[in-house]
Design a protein around this motif. Structure first.
Motif, mmCIF file in Angstrom:
data_model
loop_
_atom_site.group_PDB
_atom_site.id
_atom_site.type_symbol
_atom_site.label_atom_id
_atom_site.label_comp_id
_atom_site.label_asym_id
_atom_site.label_seq_id
_atom_site.Cartn_x
_atom_site.Cartn_y
_atom_site.Cartn_z
ATOM 1 N N ARG A 45 -39.539 35.234 -2.946
ATOM 2 C CA ARG A 45 -39.458 35.396 -4.384
ATOM 3 C C ARG A 45 -38.105 35.995 -4.754
ATOM 4 N NH1 ARG A 45 -43.687 39.508 -5.985
ATOM 5 N NH2 ARG A 45 -42.104 40.871 -5.045
ATOM 6 N N GLU A 46 -37.518 35.510 -5.836
ATOM 7 C CA GLU A 46 -36.214 36.023 -6.241
ATOM 8 C C GLU A 46 -36.191 36.359 -7.729
ATOM 9 O OE1 GLU A 46 -33.035 33.227 -5.801
ATOM 10 O OE2 GLU A 46 -34.074 31.611 -6.839
ATOM 11 N N PHE A 47 -35.393 37.346 -8.039
ATOM 12 C CA PHE A 47 -35.173 37.763 -9.418
ATOM 13 C C PHE A 47 -34.365 36.692 -10.135
ATOM 14 C CE2 PHE A 47 -34.311 40.477 -12.950
ATOM 15 C CZ PHE A 47 -32.970 40.303 -13.257
ATOM 16 N N VAL A 48 -34.734 36.418 -11.385
ATOM 17 C CA VAL A 48 -34.018 35.430 -12.192
ATOM 18 C C VAL A 48 -33.338 36.102 -13.395
ATOM 19 C CG1 VAL A 48 -34.245 33.367 -13.622
ATOM 20 C CG2 VAL A 48 -35.585 33.581 -11.517
ATOM 21 N N ALA A 49 -34.116 36.860 -14.164
ATOM 22 C CA ALA A 49 -33.571 37.471 -15.377
ATOM 23 C C ALA A 49 -34.432 38.656 -15.764
ATOM 24 C CB ALA A 49 -33.539 36.462 -16.525
ATOM 25 N N GLY A 50 -33.818 39.611 -16.460
ATOM 26 C CA GLY A 50 -34.559 40.781 -16.898
ATOM 27 C C GLY A 50 -33.996 41.314 -18.197
ATOM 28 N N ILE A 51 -34.839 42.062 -18.922
ATOM 29 C CA ILE A 51 -34.433 42.659 -20.189
ATOM 30 C C ILE A 51 -34.974 44.077 -20.241
ATOM 31 C CG2 ILE A 51 -36.449 41.729 -21.425
ATOM 32 C CD1 ILE A 51 -34.544 41.285 -23.855
ATOM 33 N N SER A 52 -34.166 44.982 -20.764
ATOM 34 C CA SER A 52 -34.555 46.389 -20.823
ATOM 35 C C SER A 52 -35.644 46.607 -21.875
ATOM 36 C CB SER A 52 -33.331 47.241 -21.146
ATOM 37 O OG SER A 52 -32.795 46.870 -22.410
ATOM 38 N N PRO A 53 -36.326 47.724 -21.817
ATOM 39 C CA PRO A 53 -37.395 47.975 -22.797
ATOM 40 C C PRO A 53 -36.920 47.923 -24.245
ATOM 41 C CG PRO A 53 -37.633 49.485 -20.966
ATOM 42 C CD PRO A 53 -36.323 48.749 -20.767
ATOM 43 N N ASN A 54 -35.715 48.402 -24.509
ATOM 44 C CA ASN A 54 -35.232 48.367 -25.894
ATOM 45 C C ASN A 54 -34.585 47.039 -26.247
ATOM 46 O OD1 ASN A 54 -32.741 48.465 -24.645
ATOM 47 N ND2 ASN A 54 -32.331 50.590 -25.223
ATOM 48 N N GLY A 55 -34.487 46.154 -25.282
ATOM 49 C CA GLY A 55 -33.930 44.830 -25.536
ATOM 50 C C GLY A 55 -32.422 44.779 -25.599
ATOM 51 N N PHE A 56 -31.761 45.891 -25.407
ATOM 52 C CA PHE A 56 -30.310 45.929 -25.560
ATOM 53 C C PHE A 56 -29.560 45.439 -24.314
ATOM 54 C CE2 PHE A 56 -31.088 47.326 -29.498
ATOM 55 C CZ PHE A 56 -31.032 48.676 -29.826
ATOM 56 N N SER A 57 -30.219 45.492 -23.172
ATOM 57 C CA SER A 57 -29.545 45.109 -21.929
ATOM 58 C C SER A 57 -30.308 43.994 -21.242
ATOM 59 C CB SER A 57 -29.463 46.319 -20.984
ATOM 60 O OG SER A 57 -28.716 47.355 -21.563
ATOM 61 N N THR A 58 -29.536 43.083 -20.671
ATOM 62 C CA THR A 58 -30.123 42.002 -19.888
ATOM 63 C C THR A 58 -29.394 41.889 -18.557
ATOM 64 O OG1 THR A 58 -28.685 40.361 -20.930
ATOM 65 C CG2 THR A 58 -30.862 40.671 -21.904
ATOM 66 N N SER A 59 -30.036 41.244 -17.625
ATOM 67 C CA SER A 59 -29.425 41.008 -16.326
ATOM 68 C C SER A 59 -29.890 39.654 -15.817
ATOM 69 C CB SER A 59 -29.830 42.113 -15.349
ATOM 70 O OG SER A 59 -29.211 41.932 -14.090
ATOM 71 N N TYR A 60 -28.992 38.956 -15.120
ATOM 72 C CA TYR A 60 -29.298 37.619 -14.620
ATOM 73 C C TYR A 60 -28.835 37.471 -13.180
ATOM 74 C CZ TYR A 60 -29.933 36.430 -19.542
ATOM 75 O OH TYR A 60 -30.371 36.396 -20.845
ATOM 76 N N SER A 61 -29.538 36.633 -12.455
ATOM 77 C CA SER A 61 -29.063 36.266 -11.139
ATOM 78 C C SER A 61 -27.837 35.370 -11.302
ATOM 79 C CB SER A 61 -30.152 35.516 -10.382
ATOM 80 O OG SER A 61 -30.434 34.276 -11.009
ATOM 81 N N ASP A 62 -27.081 35.233 -10.250
ATOM 82 C CA ASP A 62 -25.893 34.381 -10.315
ATOM 83 C C ASP A 62 -26.278 32.941 -10.654
ATOM 84 O OD1 ASP A 62 -24.058 36.026 -7.620
ATOM 85 O OD2 ASP A 62 -24.220 36.476 -9.764
ATOM 86 N N SER A 63 -27.399 32.487 -10.132
ATOM 87 C CA SER A 63 -27.806 31.101 -10.380
ATOM 88 C C SER A 63 -28.264 30.887 -11.816
ATOM 89 C CB SER A 63 -28.925 30.701 -9.421
ATOM 90 O OG SER A 63 -30.070 31.503 -9.618
#
Length: 125
Positions: A45-63
């Motif tokens: 299993r791999e991480f794809v995308a995420g968002i912080s609780p307040n919605g201000f920050s996001t993170s994505y995998s390189d793909s």
């Protein structure tokens, strides 16, 4: 606690788009950092995308960078993953998950307590 249900998967041709939805119940998704993960057959299993609780920050995998976008809809208590320019290697079961903070999603996913049941995405011509 929160319950998560994914939907929106399906079969799409290469270059196409899909929008996955994660419906939260029991608590507001904005109480958590929300993430999307995927698992292809025979792979971890791999991480794809995420968002912080307040919605201000996001993170994505390189793909996922530049092709996928995560967003939240507080009115409907849903989190979405918009996927564009899909490729055959994006084929996987996609899961929604909730954590306490954004970084937890991509460095310590095994500690996440809340997961959905998954939705299948198949990219094929």
């Amino acid at each position: 606690q929160v319950q998560l249900v994914e939907s929106g998967g399906g079969l799409v041709q290469p270059g196409g788009s899909l929008r996955l939805s994660c419906a939260a119940s029991g608590r507001s998704f904005s109480d958590y950092a929300m993430g999307w993960f995927r698992q292809a057959p025979g792979k971890v299993r791999e991480f794809v995308a995420g968002i912080s609780p307040n919605g201000f920050s996001t993170s994505y995998s390189d793909s996922a960078k530049g092709r996928f976008a995560i967003s939240g809809d507080k009115a409907n208590n849903k989190v979405y993953l918009q996927m564009n320019n899909l490729k055959p290697e994006d084929t996987a079961v996609y899961y929604c998950a909730a954590g306490d903070y954004l970084r937890q999603l991509y460095v310590d996913a095994s500690s996440l307590r809340y997961w959905g049941q998954g939705t299948q995405v198949t990219v094929s011509s």
